[in-house]
Design a protein around this motif. Structure first.
Motif, mmCIF file in Angstrom:
data_model
loop_
_atom_site.group_PDB
_atom_site.id
_atom_site.type_symbol
_atom_site.label_atom_id
_atom_site.label_comp_id
_atom_site.label_asym_id
_atom_site.label_seq_id
_atom_site.Cartn_x
_atom_site.Cartn_y
_atom_site.Cartn_z
ATOM 1 N N TYR A 1 0.816 -1.196 0.000
ATOM 2 C CA TYR A 1 0.000 0.000 0.000
ATOM 3 C C TYR A 1 0.857 1.256 0.000
ATOM 4 O O TYR A 1 1.974 1.257 0.504
ATOM 5 N N LYS A 2 0.305 2.310 -0.566
ATOM 6 C CA LYS A 2 0.948 3.621 -0.540
ATOM 7 C C LYS A 2 0.081 4.533 0.322
ATOM 8 O O LYS A 2 -1.148 4.379 0.376
ATOM 9 N N PHE A 3 0.718 5.496 0.974
ATOM 10 C CA PHE A 3 0.017 6.378 1.899
ATOM 11 C C PHE A 3 0.332 7.831 1.575
ATOM 12 O O PHE A 3 1.471 8.175 1.279
ATOM 13 N N THR A 4 -0.700 8.656 1.635
ATOM 14 C CA THR A 4 -0.510 10.096 1.553
ATOM 15 C C THR A 4 -1.332 10.735 2.661
ATOM 16 O O THR A 4 -2.386 10.226 3.051
ATOM 17 N N LEU A 5 -0.834 11.855 3.139
ATOM 18 C CA LEU A 5 -1.479 12.548 4.248
ATOM 19 C C LEU A 5 -1.541 14.024 3.889
ATOM 20 O O LEU A 5 -0.526 14.638 3.567
ATOM 21 N N LYS A 6 -2.747 14.592 3.916
ATOM 22 C CA LYS A 6 -2.927 15.992 3.550
ATOM 23 C C LYS A 6 -3.714 16.709 4.642
ATOM 24 O O LYS A 6 -4.810 16.272 5.022
ATOM 25 N N ASN A 7 -3.159 17.795 5.136
ATOM 26 C CA ASN A 7 -3.829 18.586 6.168
ATOM 27 C C ASN A 7 -5.058 19.269 5.581
ATOM 28 O O ASN A 7 -5.005 19.854 4.511
ATOM 29 N N VAL A 8 -6.190 19.185 6.300
ATOM 30 C CA VAL A 8 -7.400 19.863 5.864
ATOM 31 C C VAL A 8 -7.844 20.938 6.845
ATOM 32 O O VAL A 8 -8.475 21.912 6.453
ATOM 33 N N PHE A 9 -7.515 20.771 8.144
ATOM 34 C CA PHE A 9 -7.866 21.789 9.128
ATOM 35 C C PHE A 9 -7.220 21.444 10.455
ATOM 36 O O PHE A 9 -7.504 20.391 11.027
ATOM 37 N N MET A 10 -6.365 22.287 10.930
ATOM 38 C CA MET A 10 -5.677 22.136 12.201
ATOM 39 C C MET A 10 -5.127 20.719 12.399
ATOM 40 O O MET A 10 -4.164 20.357 11.763
ATOM 41 N N TYR A 11 -5.760 19.909 13.245
ATOM 42 C CA TYR A 11 -5.285 18.560 13.545
ATOM 43 C C TYR A 11 -5.873 17.504 12.618
ATOM 44 O O TYR A 11 -5.553 16.329 12.738
ATOM 45 N N ASN A 12 -6.750 17.901 11.723
ATOM 46 C CA ASN A 12 -7.434 16.957 10.844
ATOM 47 C C ASN A 12 -6.704 16.810 9.506
ATOM 48 O O ASN A 12 -6.331 17.795 8.882
ATOM 49 N N TYR A 13 -6.555 15.555 9.100
ATOM 50 C CA TYR A 13 -5.863 15.229 7.857
ATOM 51 C C TYR A 13 -6.682 14.226 7.071
ATOM 52 O O TYR A 13 -7.441 13.451 7.646
#
Length: 80
Positions: free
Chosen positions: A3-15
């Protein structure tokens, strides 16, 4: 890793965490916990992973976050 993983911030502590393989892509909101050590809260039910893949995905997710010095806390239910 399968698996590949990406993480994108959307608001403060939420991704938005995206988990993908060659055929599928799953994404859901995850959240950094307000703890001393970097810790990510992950509600597995929000991703709608296939039941037979959850253990492998969970293991690879924990390994991926550990490589970034982040612990994971998994919840089997939906978060919201």
């Amino acid at each position: 890793m399968a698996y590949k993983f990406t993480l994108k911030n959307v608001f403060m502590y939420n991704y938005v965490l995206t988990v993908s393989d060659e055929q599928h892509s799953y994404e859901a909101i995850v959240e950094y916990a307000p703890t001393k050590e970097k810790t990510m809260l992950i509600w597995l039910g929000d991703f709608d992973f296939p039941e037979d893949e959850i253990d492998a995905i969970k293991s690879e997710t924990a390994t991926w976050f550990a490589s970034q010095n982040t612990k994971c806390i998994f919840y089997p239910s939906k978060g919201r």
